[in-house]
Write a protein that holds these residues in place. Structure first.
Motif, PDB file in Angstrom:
ATOM      1  N   SER B  10       0.881  -1.186   0.452  1.00 31.47           N
ATOM      2  CA  SER B  10       0.206  -0.048   0.134  1.00 31.47           C
ATOM      3  C   SER B  10       0.914   1.364  -0.108  1.00 31.47           C
ATOM      4  O   SER B  10       2.411   1.108   0.955  1.00 31.47           O
ATOM      5  N   VAL B  11       0.523   2.332  -1.052  1.00 33.69           N
ATOM      6  CA  VAL B  11       1.620   3.447  -0.719  1.00 33.69           C
ATOM      7  C   VAL B  11       1.020   4.759  -0.545  1.00 33.69           C
ATOM      8  O   VAL B  11      -0.781   5.151  -1.377  1.00 33.69           O
ATOM      9  N   THR B  12       0.812   5.890   0.135  1.00 31.28           N
ATOM     10  CA  THR B  12      -0.344   6.454   0.806  1.00 31.28           C
ATOM     11  C   THR B  12       0.672   8.041   0.575  1.00 31.28           C
ATOM     12  O   THR B  12       1.898   7.975   0.602  1.00 31.28           O
ATOM     13  N   LEU B  13       0.319   8.991  -0.844  1.00 32.10           N
ATOM     14  CA  LEU B  13       1.060  10.012  -0.821  1.00 32.10           C
ATOM     15  C   LEU B  13      -0.386  11.198  -0.467  1.00 32.10           C
ATOM     16  O   LEU B  13      -1.049  11.273  -1.282  1.00 32.10           O
ATOM     17  N   ARG B  14       1.017  12.113   0.456  1.00 26.82           N
ATOM     18  CA  ARG B  14       0.010  13.399   0.538  1.00 26.82           C
ATOM     19  C   ARG B  14      -0.773  12.909   0.991  1.00 26.82           C
ATOM     20  O   ARG B  14      -2.170  13.843   1.014  1.00 26.82           O
ATOM     21  N   GLY B  15      -1.506  12.143   1.934  1.00 32.11           N
ATOM     22  CA  GLY B  15      -2.792  11.597   2.394  1.00 32.11           C
ATOM     23  C   GLY B  15      -4.204  11.317   1.954  1.00 32.11           C
ATOM     24  O   GLY B  15      -5.312  10.372   1.926  1.00 32.11           O
ATOM     25  N   ARG B  16      -3.255  10.782   0.795  1.00 30.03           N
ATOM     26  CA  ARG B  16      -4.000  10.419  -0.517  1.00 30.03           C
ATOM     27  C   ARG B  16      -3.749   8.476  -0.817  1.00 30.03           C
ATOM     28  O   ARG B  16      -2.766   8.032  -0.925  1.00 30.03           O
ATOM     29  N   ASP B  21      -2.938  -2.742  -0.957  1.00 37.00           N
ATOM     30  CA  ASP B  21      -3.403  -3.651  -0.263  1.00 37.00           C
ATOM     31  C   ASP B  21      -2.878  -4.738  -2.108  1.00 37.00           C
ATOM     32  O   ASP B  21      -3.726  -5.933  -2.158  1.00 37.00           O
ATOM     33  N   VAL B  22      -2.194  -4.507  -2.891  1.00 32.48           N
ATOM     34  CA  VAL B  22      -1.541  -5.467  -4.021  1.00 32.48           C
ATOM     35  C   VAL B  22      -0.470  -5.968  -3.604  1.00 32.48           C
ATOM     36  O   VAL B  22       0.580  -5.962  -3.145  1.00 32.48           O
ATOM     37  N   SER B  23      -1.198  -7.629  -3.693  1.00 25.55           N
ATOM     38  CA  SER B  23      -0.193  -8.341  -4.107  1.00 25.55           C
ATOM     39  C   SER B  23       0.406  -9.361  -5.391  1.00 25.55           C
ATOM     40  O   SER B  23      -0.776  -8.893  -6.099  1.00 25.55           O
ATOM     41  N   LEU B  24       1.143  -9.827  -5.582  1.00 22.71           N
ATOM     42  CA  LEU B  24       1.124 -10.276  -6.632  1.00 22.71           C
ATOM     43  C   LEU B  24       2.600 -10.876  -6.719  1.00 22.71           C
ATOM     44  O   LEU B  24       4.025 -10.599  -6.430  1.00 22.71           O
ATOM     45  N   ARG B  25       3.288 -11.625  -7.665  1.00 24.49           N
ATOM     46  CA  ARG B  25       4.131 -12.145  -8.005  1.00 24.49           C
ATOM     47  C   ARG B  25       4.609 -12.483  -9.455  1.00 24.49           C
ATOM     48  O   ARG B  25       3.775 -12.768 -10.216  1.00 24.49           O
ATOM     49  N   VAL B  26       5.857 -12.063  -9.771  1.00 25.68           N
ATOM     50  CA  VAL B  26       6.459 -12.647 -10.719  1.00 25.68           C
ATOM     51  C   VAL B  26       7.559 -13.634 -10.799  1.00 25.68           C
ATOM     52  O   VAL B  26       8.735 -13.501  -9.841  1.00 25.68           O
ATOM     53  N   GLY B  41      -1.997   3.358 -10.712  1.00 25.06           N
ATOM     54  CA  GLY B  41      -1.551   3.106 -10.052  1.00 25.06           C
ATOM     55  C   GLY B  41       0.173   2.699 -10.181  1.00 25.06           C
ATOM     56  O   GLY B  41       0.227   2.042  -9.209  1.00 25.06           O
ATOM     57  N   LYS B  42       0.123   2.278 -11.337  1.00 28.30           N
ATOM     58  CA  LYS B  42       0.665   1.010 -12.781  1.00 28.30           C
ATOM     59  C   LYS B  42       2.001   2.367 -11.517  1.00 28.30           C
ATOM     60  O   LYS B  42       3.452   0.981 -11.333  1.00 28.30           O
ATOM     61  N   THR B  43       2.499   3.199 -11.939  1.00 30.00           N
ATOM     62  CA  THR B  43       3.661   3.810 -11.580  1.00 30.00           C
ATOM     63  C   THR B  43       4.482   3.467 -10.180  1.00 30.00           C
ATOM     64  O   THR B  43       5.278   3.221  -9.890  1.00 30.00           O
ATOM     65  N   THR B  44       3.138   3.909  -9.075  1.00 32.67           N
ATOM     66  CA  THR B  44       3.647   4.148  -7.950  1.00 32.67           C
ATOM     67  C   THR B  44       3.446   2.376  -8.007  1.00 32.67           C
ATOM     68  O   THR B  44       4.702   2.354  -7.065  1.00 32.67           O
ATOM     69  N   LEU B  45       3.275   1.126  -7.988  1.00 32.05           N
ATOM     70  CA  LEU B  45       3.125   0.035  -7.795  1.00 32.05           C
ATOM     71  C   LEU B  45       4.798   0.049  -7.992  1.00 32.05           C
ATOM     72  O   LEU B  45       5.961  -0.536  -7.341  1.00 32.05           O
ATOM     73  N   GLY B  57       3.566  -2.560   3.687  1.00 34.99           N
ATOM     74  CA  GLY B  57       3.617  -4.415   3.111  1.00 34.99           C
ATOM     75  C   GLY B  57       4.875  -4.503   2.898  1.00 34.99           C
ATOM     76  O   GLY B  57       5.981  -4.153   3.394  1.00 34.99           O
ATOM     77  N   GLU B  58       5.386  -5.612   2.007  1.00 36.05           N
ATOM     78  CA  GLU B  58       6.683  -6.058   1.972  1.00 36.05           C
ATOM     79  C   GLU B  58       6.799  -6.519  -0.065  1.00 36.05           C
ATOM     80  O   GLU B  58       5.900  -6.823  -0.759  1.00 36.05           O
TER      81      GLU B  58
END
Lengths: 327, 255
Positions: B10-16, B21-26, B41-45, B57-58
């Protein structure tokens, strides 16, 4: 690349010898160098060791410092218009020196002026780092530097403004123009440790600056710690520019023009520009310091005045060339 | 074996909340297309996965020391920055930095990696040209070559095909696919759903910071999801030429 470094080093060597053999005493170069190296306790040895040698050494220290710090600052900010004074070091060092002159500390204590200038540089850079914050990007650093430069400039003017002593004001004005005249080996010993420390710090930046060619995000992902790069840059620049301003006053345009001139010759790679720009800066200040002695030997033409007089047109020419390239 | 593992990121930027809760395996061998509308949220991910933005998260990548991470994952940001007029060859050589000790000169292996990356992006004849004087698309390819030269097991690329001509769009996706087929992995954000469907082994769809679908292109690109997430109607078919997707109409006004 190695050819360029060798050529620049040879130029610095030649100008260093030229600076040593140039003076009002009018002694032949062979004779003066012999007196310098062998030493015969006569007046000539005294002139060489106490007057000309420190002057030439300081020209190398100051010039290399300004060139190196300029190249590092431009590389970090990815902007060819950046110069080492941008982070407020030279302004705050000048303020420290001016306070030393005004309070009489400079007159009562032989190392009072350079000491106060270094203290000023340290205080200025501490404020800049506190203002810019630990994580901020290059923009906050520039803004903090501008704010501190403006504050230091205003305080310097205030000291001049309120100075009850016209002689002190006069002395301050002349000191701020920047000069290497009448410096002693004491000045060399004061500047040397800070200069060497700063060079050592700035010399480690090459890899990080190269990576920054791709932008801050890509550089981080290449394993470069932007925080460390920034801290090293600020500490290194503060050391070398603080020391240079402490012993020589404000000498402008060297840190701006030298990296700009040499960049095309090193293929624009920031890491290669660092050593080239250090040698180029040393050569330029040595040459300028010889020129002030040749052009108006009787009038004490100030080094900082000459570098600005020569540097500004060169810079205009570079701007003109850049404009043509962009068109 | 995983090339990248994200758990409850999870990423919160300036309160937003930008990512929730993204979980992903490559896994090695995968070319994963990251799709979603602007601001999904592609770039942020990808930046959070690399540890470039603070997150909860991890992330297996962000947990590594920076030097190890740089040899494990190459990152191609969307902003195409080339600050100095260096030659294309030197620009691409910057990708070798994680493999070089401080002050070390490039070895024959580094030069081979640069040569291979230049050849793969069709820039071999440009190697001595000044990178900043190339066209926008050529600069983009030079920066792709830089990321390829890093020879990391995983490559994360943010819209690598934007601004490229059709031939180089296809060539770029084929290059990433070839990396995946050779046992490496790639996570690529992409707006061209046709290219994504055709070349990716798997698609991950984001909407408003949440992962809404993850799987084979045919299973992700359902009419319902296209309507909900992209507000478009599209044509999808498994043809003899491979999977084909073309978006057709707007379903409602895009705000």
């Amino acid at each position: 690349m190695t050819r360029l470094i060798a050529a620049l080093a040879a130029l610095v060597g030649a100008l260093f010898l030229g600076s040593l053999t140039l003076g009002p005493a009018g002694i032949g170069p062979g004779e003066s160098l012999r007196a310098l190296v062998l030493g015969d306790a006569g007046p000539l040895t005294l002139v060489m060791r106490e007057i000309r040698l420190p002057r030439a050494i300081l020209a190398v220290l100051v010039g290399a410092s300004l060139g190196l710090a300029g190249a590092a600052m431009q590389g970090y900010l990815r902007n060819p218009l950046a110069e080492p004074g941008l982070i407020g070091v030279s302004g705050s060092a000048a303020l420290g020196a001016v306070i030393a002159l005004q309070t009489g500390l400079a007159a009562s204590l032989w190392f009072g002026l350079p000491l106060m200038a270094l203290a000023g540089a340290l205080a200025g850079v501490g404020l800049v780092l506190a203002l810019a914050g630990p994580r901020g990007g290059s923009l906050t650093l520039i803004l903090a530097g501008i704010a501190i430069s403006a504050l230091a400039g205003a305080l310097t003017s205030l000291v001049l403004n309120l100075s009850p002593n016209p002689f002190a004001a006069n002395e301050i004005m002349f000191w701020m123009m920047g000069s290497l005249a009448d410096r002693s080996m004491t000045h060399v010993w004061i500047a040397l440790p800070f200069t060497l420390l700063g060079w050592a710090l700035l010399a480690t930046l090459g890899r990080g600056l190269d990576a920054l060619t791709l932008g801050e995000d890509a550089a981080s992902a290449l394993g470069v710690s932007l925080r460390r790069v920034r801290l090293t840059l600020v500490a290194g620049t503060a050391s070398v520019v603080g020391a240079a301003t402490a012993v020589a006053g404000a000498i402008g345009f060297v840190g701006l023009v030298v990296p700009h001139i040499l960049r095309p010759l090193v293929g624009a790679q920031p890491s290669r520009l660092l050593p080239a720009s250090a040698l180029g800066g040393a050569a330029l200040v040595l040459a300028a310091d010889m020129a002030v002695r040749l052009i108006l030997p009787a009038r004490d033409l100030k080094l900082g005045v000459l570098t600005a007089l020569v540097g500004a047109p060169i810079f205009l020419h570079l701007i003109y060339r850049t404009r043509k390239e962009m068109a | 074996m995983t090339a990248l593992e994200l758990r409850h990121l999870s990423v919160t930027l300036r309160g937003r909340a930008v990512l929730r809760d993204v979980s992903l395996r490559v896994a090695p061998g995968e070319l994963v297309g990251l799709i979603g509308p602007n601001g999904a949220g592609k770039t942020t991910l990808m930046r959070a996965a690399l540890g470039l933005v603070p997150f909860e998260g991890e992330s297996s990548l962000a947990a590594m020391p920076p030097a190890t991470r740089a040899r494990t994952a190459a990152w191609l940001p969307q902003a195409r920055e080339i600050a100095w007029p260096v030659t294309v060859e030197r620009l691409v050589m910057l990708g070798r930095l994680p493999h070089l000790a401080a002050g070390q000169r490039p070895t024959a292996q580094d030069r081979a990696a640069v040569d291979a990356a230049l050849a793969a992006t069709g820039l071999a004849q440009f190697r001595h040209r000044t990178a900043t004087r190339l066209s926008g698309g050529e600069q983009a390819r030079a920066l792709i070559a830089r990321a390829l030269a890093q020879e990391a097991p995983l490559i994360l690329a943010d819209e690598p095909t934007a601004g490229l001509d059709p031939a180089h769009q296809i060539a770029t996706m084929q290059r990433f696919r070839a990396l995946a087929d050779a046992g490496r992995a790639a996570l690529v954000s992409i707006h061209d759903l046709g290219l994504a469907v055709r070349h990716c082994t798997r698609l991950v769809m984001l909407d408003a910071g949440r992962l809404v679908a993850d799987g084979a292109p045919g299973r992700v690109m359902t009419p319902e999801r296209l309507a909900q997430v992209f507000h478009v109607r599209g044509y999808f078919a498994d043809t003899a030429e491979g999977p084909v997707f073309q978006s057709l109409d707007l379903l409602e006004k895009v705000e």
